[in-house]
Design a protein around this motif. Structure first.
Motif: not given
Ligand SMILES: CC(C)c1ccc(C(=O)O)c(O)c1O
Ligand SMILES: [Fe+2]
Length: 301
Positions: A189, A244, A280
């Motif tokens: 992606h 993140y 996830i």
């Protein structure tokens, strides 16, 4: 021209609006490890993790925002094909002025408003080379990886990207997110569409070259009091190891290592992964509520 003529080289660059240019410059340059060739001019600062003019540009503004997402087309023919396709749909396309092209180091380009999120998309074919080869710093950044946008109508955004921009779906996590590639770019992606109440930035990703880059970021960000909002973990869709963290405005940035690649001919079918946290993170982590919350969609001016 038909839809198959709309072919991409890559996710070109991302433009963000930040509220304090100097603070953000320090973050993206020193903590993320991007290269800045020229001092900011007061309006914006350019950063790169490649040999091209820039991969990220930050503009100063009133509130943190996703200013635009820029797509590098495979050829002038592909650029014209996507412009003509939008015109045929009645979508306004706005040429980037020669002055702005020069500032951005790009050739002919245009912008439009993606109708389901209001996000500004830019399309161009050529970008100048940087003055020198990209040299990695503390982190071996391989490339600008992907951008995930929050959409109030994920199905409609996915449909527009597939049917009117010739993207492909690589995988979906049911009810949560669609991972898409800008065809024929091989990476799993370069764009994601997250389900949300309102449109906004979800996160910007940089792909790194070693697992150690993710581990080192964990320690570096903690030392600098940068909030880590998810990870270290491993994503089932792309099989990447991730972390993140938040930029000074609270916008989410991801580093990840490893990603499946798709052939142009006979790729595997997209998978529908179940709507659960296991989809996830294999390693059973839970995202912080602050993840993917900051960054409005800035309208095309
Ligand atoms: C949690 C988010 C939306 C997510 C999930 C999976 C991947 C991946 O497989 O690479 C991501 O990059 C994500 O950002
Ligand atoms: Fe991501």
């Amino acid at each position: 021209m038909n839809i198959d003529d709309i072919r991409y080289r890559r996710l070109g660059y991302v433009a963000l609006t930040v509220t304090d240019l100097e603070k953000s410059r320090h973050f993206y340059e020193t903590l993320v490890g991007l290269k800045m060739d020229e001092e900011p001019d007061g309006e914006c600062a350019f950063f790169r993790c490649s040999d091209r003019h820039h991969d990220l540009v930050i503009y100063t503004g009133q509130e943190p925002a996703l200013k635009r997402v820029a797509w590098q087309m495979e050829s002038d023919k592909a650029l014209e094909a996507v412009r003509q396709h939008f015109s045929g749909l009645g979508i306004e396309t706005v040429a980037v002025s020669a002055e702005e092209q020069a500032k951005l180091g790009i050739g002919e380009a245009f912008r439009m408003t993606e109708p389901t999120t209001g996000a500004t998309f830019e399309f161009y074919c050529d970008m100048l080379d940087a003055p020198s080869a990209y040299e990695t710093t503390h982190t071996k950044i391989a490339r600008l990886g992907h951008l995930v946008i929050n959409s109030p109508d994920r199905a409609a955004t996915e449909k527009f990207l597939m049917e009117d921009m010739n993207f492909r779906v690589s995988d979906r996590i049911k009810g949560m997110v669609t991972f898409m590639r800008c065809f024929p770019n091989p990476y799993h992606h370069s764009f994601g569409v997250g389900a949300s109440k309102s449109a906004g930035l979800n996160h910007v990703n940089f792909m790194v070259t070693e697992m150690a880059d993710v581990g080192k970021a964990n320690n570096r960000m903690k030392k600098a009091n940068v909030p880590i909002v998810f990870g270290i973990g491993k994503h089932p869709p792309s099989e990447s190891v991730f972390i993140y963290f938040l930029d000074p405005d609270g916008m989410t940035v991801e580093y990840s290592y490893g990603m499946e690649e798709f052939p142009e001919e006979a790729p595997r079918d997209p998978r529908d992964l179940p709507a659960s946290l296991e989809s996830i993170d294999y390693w059973e982590g839970v995202p912080d509520p602050k993840m993917a919350k900051i960054g409005v969609v800035e309208p095309l001016k």
